[in-house]
Design an enzyme around this catalytic site. Structure first.
Site, short mmCIF file in Angstrom:
data_model
loop_
_atom_site.label_atom_id
_atom_site.label_comp_id
_atom_site.label_asym_id
_atom_site.label_seq_id
_atom_site.Cartn_x
_atom_site.Cartn_y
_atom_site.Cartn_z
N GLU A 121 0.68 4.50 -13.99
CA GLU A 121 1.13 3.12 -14.25
C GLU A 121 -0.10 2.22 -14.23
O GLU A 121 -0.72 2.00 -13.20
CB GLU A 121 2.13 2.67 -13.18
CG GLU A 121 2.66 1.27 -13.45
CD GLU A 121 3.50 0.72 -12.31
OE1 GLU A 121 4.45 -0.02 -12.59
OE2 GLU A 121 3.19 1.02 -11.14
N GLU A 161 11.25 -1.12 -4.18
CA GLU A 161 11.29 -1.19 -5.65
C GLU A 161 9.86 -0.97 -6.10
O GLU A 161 8.98 -1.80 -5.90
CB GLU A 161 11.84 -2.55 -6.11
CG GLU A 161 12.23 -2.58 -7.58
CD GLU A 161 11.11 -3.03 -8.48
OE1 GLU A 161 10.51 -2.14 -9.15
OE2 GLU A 161 10.82 -4.22 -8.53
N LYS A 221 5.49 -11.77 3.67
CA LYS A 221 4.06 -11.52 3.47
C LYS A 221 3.77 -11.89 2.03
O LYS A 221 4.17 -11.21 1.09
CB LYS A 221 3.73 -10.05 3.75
CG LYS A 221 2.28 -9.83 4.28
CD LYS A 221 1.19 -10.24 3.31
CE LYS A 221 1.00 -9.18 2.25
NZ LYS A 221 -0.13 -9.58 1.32
N GLY A 262 4.50 2.25 -1.22
CA GLY A 262 5.89 2.44 -0.83
C GLY A 262 6.10 3.68 0.02
O GLY A 262 6.88 3.67 0.98
N CYS A 319 6.59 -3.99 -13.61
CA CYS A 319 7.00 -2.63 -13.29
C CYS A 319 7.93 -2.10 -14.39
O CYS A 319 8.07 -0.89 -14.56
CB CYS A 319 7.68 -2.57 -11.93
SG CYS A 319 9.06 -3.70 -11.75
#
Length: 485
Positions: free
Chosen positions: A382, A251, A176, A234, A285
């Site tokens: 974040e 991750e 994807k 996630g 990240c």
């Protein structure tokens, strides 16, 4: 403006338009102008790609690992031939300066080289037994169809991290593509065809995560899912895939600490802090967003860090240090967060739209903040933007305590002249990657990457550990009759 280029799905070795006829618009992050139209895929398109991948699985997994490795080596060769085309696509779609895009392509090629070489190994183990004349061994087996979901921050690197270990283990792939980097996924698909990869082994679905990505995760014939992206997404993937016990590798995000001790080389620390916080427009990240400085050198470091931040050049030209954020949604999110702050918190940067070459794009200047409370939104969140927060500490013990005061645990860095202090910090900090006297980022093809806490689910990619994501272990034992002469 003429018709925009259409970027279609790639199924069974050829382009495929979306079944619904829906097309999404991809915008240029530097100019804000429409750039391409992307297939708005749905569950019908995903099902078609998965069916093709399932049909190709038996033949592909029947190749020996050495044969699969040769296919990967041929793909790496094609990537080298088209290095400039790939880099230009990455630069245009993401707004990276050309030298950064070229470096990312080089890293992706190294990834292909590394896993091509694993075809000559793909080691299992021999085991002992308590039973006389019994021998036992472990060997790796392909799982099936791998659903790979990648972000757009380092698009070709993210694709390489997942597709090459999946393929060398004998799995077929449905990727994807990142909705903000659709073209590079399409180029990689064309490249695999030209390298001779059998049709159906590598397929690409375009579209947004809520439709195409969700359908891929939910499809019952997808045996392993690898996702790189936000922690919130996630969690949803883990829940949905967990219902049918699919293998999942996650991750996720990071809120990574960068520690500067009183014996650090301040200029080096400021250089690496700037690279960690601001390169790739902070869209890593592994970006350093929490910077802790020992009180005795806080003022000196702040001055050096701010000087470095103010010297960075924004734009998409050769030699620029950072480009724009990837899309308008992310830009407006960061603007809203920064707009809530007091001017007293601002060391440098902020929302001023200068110079003139960045006024039309999704640009955020390298921003340093200080004196923020630890319960503030920006301390915990974040941002995925070139924004870093400065804090002070008294003792190394306090630095570790503050570094670990987060739900994340992806990367960490410390700058110090003391080997003992560095090794002590490396043991005590809760992070999957710890760097000493460099930045918070910098994984290489043979190095496992991943984090503690909500930064992942314990799996690691790439490195040899990625083979554990994409293969099943089979224990084979044989009882032989004693041979009598």
């Amino acid at each position: 403006m003429g018709d925009l280029i259409k970027i279609r799905n790639w199924i069974a070795g050829k382009e495929a338009s979306p079944s619904s006829g829906l097309w999404l618009t991809k915008f240029n992050p530097h100019s804000g102008e429409p750039m391409s139209e992307v297939a708005g895929s749905n569950s019908v398109d995903v099902a078609a790609a998965v069916q093709v991948a399932r049909s190709a699985f038996d033949d592909w997994s029947s190749f020996t690992p050495l044969q699969r490795g040769q296919f990967l080596a041929d793909i790496a060769s094609k990537m080298r031939e088209r290095r400039d085309i790939l880099a230009a696509c990455v630069a245009e779609e993401t707004g990276k300066p050309p030298q950064d895009a070229a470096a990312e392509v080089s890293g992706a090629i190294l990834q292909a080289d590394f896993f091509a070489g694993e075809g000559m190994r793909l080691y299992g183990r021999t085991l002992t037994s308590s039973m006389p004349h019994k021998s036992s061994r472990l060997q790796r087996e392909a799982i099936g169809v791998a659903g790979l979901i990648v972000p757009s921050n380092t698009p070709i690197a993210n694709i390489a991290w997942k597709m090459f270990p999946a393929l060398i283990c004998g799995n077929t792939v449905v990727l994807k593509a990142a909705e903000d980097a659709p073209g590079i996924a399409h180029l990689m698909a064309e490249l695999t065809r030209d390298a001779g990869l059998p049709d159906g082994v590598f397929n690409v679905i375009q579209g947004d995560g809520g439709s195409a990505g969700a359908a891929l995760v939910a499809h019952p014939d997808v045996d392993v899912i690898s996702f790189t992206g936000s922690t919130s997404v996630g969690r949803k993937i883990a829940t949905i895939a967990g219902e049918r016990l699919a293998r999942v590798s996650l991750e996720l995000g990071g809120k990574n600490p960068f520690i500067v001790c009183d014996d650090a080389n301040i200029d080096e620390a400021a250089k690496w802090a700037a690279l960690s916080a601001f390169s790739n427009a902070g869209q890593r990240c592994a970006a350093a967003s929490r910077i802790y400085v020992q009180k005795s050198v806080y003022g000196t470091f702040k001055e050096a860090f701010a000087k470095k931040a103010n010297s960075l050049k924004l734009g998409i030209d050769e030699g620029c240090d950072l480009g724009p954020l990837i899309n308008k949604r992310q830009y407006e999110f960061v603007v809203e967060i920064l707009g809530k702050l007091s001017s007293e918190n601002l060391v440098c940067g902020g929302l001023e739209r200068t110079p003139s070459n960045i006024r039309s794009g999704y640009y955020i200047r390298p921003t340093i903040l200080e004196s923020l409370p630890t319960d503030s939104e920006i301390h915990k969140l974040e941002l995925f933007a070139p924004v870093a927060c400065l804090y002070s500490f008294d003792t190394p013990e306090e630095a570790v305590e503050k570094a670990n005061d987060t739900d994340y645990g992806l990367t960490a860095a410390i700058h110090t002249a003391s080997i003992d202090r560095a090794e002590w910090f490396a043991r005590k900090v809760r992070a999957g990657v710890v760097n000493i006297n460099i930045g918070t980022y910098g994984s290489e093809p043979h190095m496992p990457f991943g984090g503690f806490g909500v930064s992942g689910n314990g799996t690691r990619e790439p490195g040899l550990e990625a083979l554990d994501v994409y293969s099943e272990l089979k224990n084979i034992s044989v009882l032989s009759r004693p041979f009598l002469i």
